[in-house]
Design an enzyme around this catalytic site. Sequence first.
Site, mmCIF file in Angstrom:
data_model
loop_
_atom_site.group_PDB
_atom_site.id
_atom_site.type_symbol
_atom_site.label_atom_id
_atom_site.label_comp_id
_atom_site.label_asym_id
_atom_site.label_seq_id
_atom_site.Cartn_x
_atom_site.Cartn_y
_atom_site.Cartn_z
ATOM 1 N N CYS A 31 -17.920 -18.437 -17.754
ATOM 2 C CA CYS A 31 -16.926 -19.507 -17.640
ATOM 3 C C CYS A 31 -17.518 -20.872 -17.937
ATOM 4 C CB CYS A 31 -16.294 -19.494 -16.245
ATOM 5 S SG CYS A 31 -17.507 -19.461 -14.913
ATOM 6 N N LYS A 55 -11.603 -7.648 -3.728
ATOM 7 C CA LYS A 55 -11.095 -6.839 -4.842
ATOM 8 C C LYS A 55 -11.914 -7.139 -6.095
ATOM 9 C CE LYS A 55 -8.073 -7.352 -8.089
ATOM 10 N NZ LYS A 55 -8.585 -6.480 -9.199
ATOM 11 N N GLU A 58 -10.446 -21.489 -24.330
ATOM 12 C CA GLU A 58 -11.589 -20.690 -23.908
ATOM 13 C C GLU A 58 -11.539 -19.333 -24.601
ATOM 14 O OE1 GLU A 58 -13.867 -19.641 -19.762
ATOM 15 O OE2 GLU A 58 -11.696 -19.397 -19.798
ATOM 16 N N GLU A 62 -12.297 -20.924 -8.892
ATOM 17 C CA GLU A 62 -13.294 -21.205 -9.926
ATOM 18 C C GLU A 62 -12.766 -20.544 -11.195
ATOM 19 O OE1 GLU A 62 -15.781 -20.486 -12.597
ATOM 20 O OE2 GLU A 62 -16.991 -19.350 -11.158
#
Length: 476
Positions: free
Chosen positions: A290, A182, A387, A256
């Site tokens: 990331c 997906k 983040e 992850e």
Amino acid sequence: MAFEYAPAPQSRAIVDIAPSYGLFIDGEFVEGTSGELRKTISPASEEVLAEYTQAGAEDVDRAVRAARRAFPAWSALPGAERAKYLFRIARIVQERSRELAVLETLDNGKPIRETRDFDLPTVAAHFFYYAGWADKLPYAGFGPDPRPLGVAGQIIPWNFPLMMLAWKIAPALATGNTVVLKPAETTPLSALFFADVCRQAGLPRGVVNIVTGDGATGRALVEHPDINKIAFTGSTAVGKGIARAVAGTDRRLSLELGGKAANVVFDDAPIDQAVEGIVTGIFFNQGHVCCAGSRLLVQESVAEEVLESLKRRMATLRVGDPLDKNTDIGAINSAEQLARIRALADTGEAEGAERWSPACELPGSGFWFAPTLFTGVTQAHRIAREEIFGPVLSVLTFRTPAEAVEKANNTPYGLSAGVWTEKGSRILWMADRLRAGVVWANTFNRFDPSSPFGGYKESGYGREGGRHGLEAYLDV
């Protein structure tokens, strides 16, 4: 004296985007059961690129059943035969790399220089690399007869759509698994294009299936009882939810997730080289990375010199049309992400950090954010802890290596870090103490298919890439 750059646009005529896309199940495109369609837009212009299907639970079930039917024959193939398909896919990706680069730039917003020179070569390299492993699994260190798990459900993010697809599909196929993937709801087009690559390579029906949609589609995939393995790349919050859903089952899981990497510059570092690494670390792909070096830790004695050089370099960055080959920083991927970046940057100012951006004219349409630097940042600031996932750099200082390690590790994340120094012994000393899955030395954001990538703590678990990436798809 600054050079003036004439526009150098890459033509979008090379890629043919259909007005509407179905789901890729059992080797062909099919309509969704609900008939619901979503739109994907270009972040640089807000132009509607195409409609795609919102897959429901029934569609996900169809895809999983197709993958299950294909699994016995695919897993029974000798590794050398599976490798042939992976080699074909890699070659087709290379042959059609211009199409894929333009498509990725249109759908994602990142500069064509990055999709053309980084994303697509990395995608092909991963398929080549894992094709080489397909007939060598008994010698990979996982026992004499490692077996595939079965059907892998894979969910990828919007920041590197095609590259994350390659990181997941290549090792899964090499080890004999079948896949239901997906893509992210804002960047489905390159995955749907990849479906055509699979057909062109003659991949057997049902080995790769692609279902598009939002979080509900991903949830249906995670909760499907006939999935043997879930691989997810995305936000920490969603990753925690997936871990809860999989807990107590026999399904394998690799995650992850997010990061808040420290990029540590010592007083003996080559300043100009370090500044280039800082810029690459945080402004590559608009900071939608990331493992971005979003926290700059610079030794106090050279902090002023580093900041002056960094500001000069930031003033040369070109923000604008991602299809222009001169562009350094493209568009933010979505209005939602732009709102988050703006909110966190405003919070940084409100909490007392000093904000600076170079003078740059942003386009009138689309989603844009100027490269931004914050000084006077402390460990307590939200911009140093959360983040941001955008082109925003927080600068902190340190005096001793021990203080640098303490500040670098003072985060719930542990995905990556960078160290800049001329002393090899200091690099090794730091790398041994930094709690990060990847530590770059005198460089940043370097990737190789033979090198494992992954994190600690809230950055997830499991590794992608290298020999370690095989383990996630083998029953060992």
